[in-house]
Scaffold this motif. Structure first.
Motif, PDB file in Angstrom:
ATOM      1  N   PHE A  91      -3.144  20.452  -3.493  1.00 22.03           N
ATOM      2  CA  PHE A  91      -1.711  20.117  -3.438  1.00 22.03           C
ATOM      3  C   PHE A  91      -1.067  19.531  -4.878  1.00 22.03           C
ATOM      4  O   PHE A  91      -0.144  19.835  -5.187  1.00 22.03           O
ATOM      5  N   GLU A  92      -2.099  18.860  -5.361  1.00 17.26           N
ATOM      6  CA  GLU A  92      -1.407  18.172  -6.606  1.00 17.26           C
ATOM      7  C   GLU A  92      -1.400  19.270  -7.630  1.00 17.26           C
ATOM      8  O   GLU A  92      -0.456  19.324  -8.574  1.00 17.26           O
ATOM      9  N   GLU A  93      -2.131  20.153  -7.894  1.00 15.21           N
ATOM     10  CA  GLU A  93      -2.265  21.223  -8.814  1.00 15.21           C
ATOM     11  C   GLU A  93      -1.184  22.347  -8.487  1.00 15.21           C
ATOM     12  O   GLU A  93      -0.884  23.037  -9.610  1.00 15.21           O
ATOM     13  N   THR A  94      -0.810  22.480  -7.524  1.00 20.54           N
ATOM     14  CA  THR A  94       0.269  23.572  -7.222  1.00 20.54           C
ATOM     15  C   THR A  94       1.557  22.720  -7.062  1.00 20.54           C
ATOM     16  O   THR A  94       2.628  23.265  -6.825  1.00 20.54           O
ATOM     17  N   ASN A  95       1.752  21.462  -7.262  1.00 22.84           N
ATOM     18  CA  ASN A  95       2.945  20.618  -7.342  1.00 22.84           C
ATOM     19  C   ASN A  95       3.633  20.711  -5.929  1.00 22.84           C
ATOM     20  O   ASN A  95       4.842  20.908  -5.708  1.00 22.84           O
TER      21      ASN A  95
ATOM     22  N   GLY B 280     -15.594  15.646   1.036  1.00 22.01           N
ATOM     23  CA  GLY B 280     -15.349  16.457  -0.036  1.00 22.01           C
ATOM     24  C   GLY B 280     -14.126  17.372   0.422  1.00 22.01           C
ATOM     25  O   GLY B 280     -13.486  17.637  -0.765  1.00 22.01           O
ATOM     26  N   ILE B 281     -14.084  18.154   1.437  1.00 20.68           N
ATOM     27  CA  ILE B 281     -13.056  19.061   1.821  1.00 20.68           C
ATOM     28  C   ILE B 281     -11.780  17.987   1.754  1.00 20.68           C
ATOM     29  O   ILE B 281     -10.564  18.563   1.083  1.00 20.68           O
ATOM     30  N   CYS B 282     -11.639  16.920   1.863  1.00 18.14           N
ATOM     31  CA  CYS B 282     -10.388  16.078   1.861  1.00 18.14           C
ATOM     32  C   CYS B 282      -9.891  16.122   0.362  1.00 18.14           C
ATOM     33  O   CYS B 282      -8.625  16.255  -0.038  1.00 18.14           O
ATOM     34  N   ALA B 283     -10.717  15.737  -0.551  1.00 20.99           N
ATOM     35  CA  ALA B 283     -10.767  15.762  -2.009  1.00 20.99           C
ATOM     36  C   ALA B 283     -10.285  17.226  -2.520  1.00 20.99           C
ATOM     37  O   ALA B 283      -9.445  17.088  -3.392  1.00 20.99           O
TER      38      ALA B 283
ATOM     39  N   ASN C 221       0.923  -1.246   0.126  1.00 17.68           N
ATOM     40  CA  ASN C 221       0.086  -0.068   0.007  1.00 17.68           C
ATOM     41  C   ASN C 221       0.775   1.366   0.026  1.00 17.68           C
ATOM     42  O   ASN C 221       1.930   1.171   0.817  1.00 17.68           O
ATOM     43  N   GLY C 222       0.777   2.342  -0.941  1.00 16.21           N
ATOM     44  CA  GLY C 222       1.459   3.419  -0.921  1.00 16.21           C
ATOM     45  C   GLY C 222       0.949   4.483  -1.852  1.00 16.21           C
ATOM     46  O   GLY C 222       0.019   3.937  -2.668  1.00 16.21           O
ATOM     47  N   ASP C 223       1.804   5.468  -1.794  1.00 16.05           N
ATOM     48  CA  ASP C 223       1.590   6.709  -2.883  1.00 16.05           C
ATOM     49  C   ASP C 223       2.598   7.407  -3.005  1.00 16.05           C
ATOM     50  O   ASP C 223       3.320   7.814  -2.402  1.00 16.05           O
ATOM     51  N   VAL C 224       3.210   6.880  -4.409  1.00 14.94           N
ATOM     52  CA  VAL C 224       4.444   7.237  -4.832  1.00 14.94           C
ATOM     53  C   VAL C 224       4.601   8.797  -4.939  1.00 14.94           C
ATOM     54  O   VAL C 224       5.756   9.437  -5.028  1.00 14.94           O
ATOM     55  N   SER C 225       3.761   9.587  -4.954  1.00 16.01           N
ATOM     56  CA  SER C 225       3.660  11.028  -5.141  1.00 16.01           C
ATOM     57  C   SER C 225       4.044  11.619  -3.843  1.00 16.01           C
ATOM     58  O   SER C 225       4.493  12.743  -3.391  1.00 16.01           O
ATOM     59  N   GLN C 226       4.124  10.630  -2.654  1.00 19.58           N
ATOM     60  CA  GLN C 226       4.228  11.385  -1.241  1.00 19.58           C
ATOM     61  C   GLN C 226       5.473  10.513  -0.552  1.00 19.58           C
ATOM     62  O   GLN C 226       5.672  10.489   0.628  1.00 19.58           O
TER      63      GLN C 226
END
Length: 221
Positions: free
Chosen positions: A216-220, A207-210, A165-170
């Protein structure tokens, strides 16, 4: 396996997927010995892993559940923290153990932990272990190095299911994440290991989590 009073368990319905990818994840868990699941927080990937582990243990389909994760976020070895190894790592695996407690009940979980039917293993002591007839969950796998995840995958014995389980962006690593290496190997060699990739569209927590994930994704960041 030790008896953990599961005969007194509540009658629970099977896990129901809330999104299409959750359905794919559940199907992969039902049909494969190893599953890699990726994606941002709030998609249910940790909750489903914990619930799956609890159900497999309650139904006596496995002898034990093993939970582990790398210790990168603290920036220090677990040796700096007081308590037993289990006590030191417990806060880091709370999302998984809380999901298991919710499914099993607090008392059954505590008994299973005491008897060794649930084992929380610091990643730094995994070397030399071999796991058989159990379900092993590696959480936050993006924080493993290639050498570490190789060590982990070669510890797995017979009759085991492994959830990575993971998130390579983090990743918190300065070097290439071992999880990224494993994904490349699985895809390039067409290994029979499903890789389920959640996106922010799969966030079910709130919704606020999304909105935060999107920001954060859109501002890199």
């Amino acid at each position: 396996m030790h008896r953990t009073r599961f005969d007194e368990e509540r009658h629970l319905s099977p896990i129901q997927p809330l999104t299409e990818r959750q359905g794919q994840y559940l199907e992969a868990l039902a049909s494969h010995a190893q599953v890699i699941v990726l994606g941002p927080a709030g998609t249910g990937k940790t909750f489903i892993a914990g619930t799956r582990a609890a159900d497999q243990l309650r139904q006596r389909r496995i002898a034990k559940v093993v939970i582990t994760r790398p210790n990168v976020p603290s920036g220090r070895s677990l040796g700096f923290f007081p308590g037993t190894l289990e006590e030191k790592i417990a806060p880091w695996v709370a999302p998984l153990t809380e999901a298991m407690k919710e499914r099993m009940g607090q008392a059954a979980f505590e008994i299973a932990l005491k008897t060794g039917d649930i084992e929380i293993v610091p990643f730094e002591v995994m070397r030399g272990r071999t796991f058989k007839n159990c379900l092993v969950i590696l959480d936050e796998a993006q924080n493993t190095t290639t050498a570490e995840i190789k060590m982990f995958l070669t510890r797995i014995g017979d009759d085991c299911q492994v959830i990575i389980n993971g998130d390579v962006s983090q990743t918190d690593l300065r070097e290439t994440s071992g999880l990224r290496t494993v994904i490349h190997l699985v895809k390039s060699r067409m290994m029979p290991i499903p890789v389920v990739e959640f996106t922010r569209d799969d966030i079910v927590r709130s919704g606020i989590c999304a909105e935060w994930v999107k920001a954060f994704e859109e501002t890199n960041l």
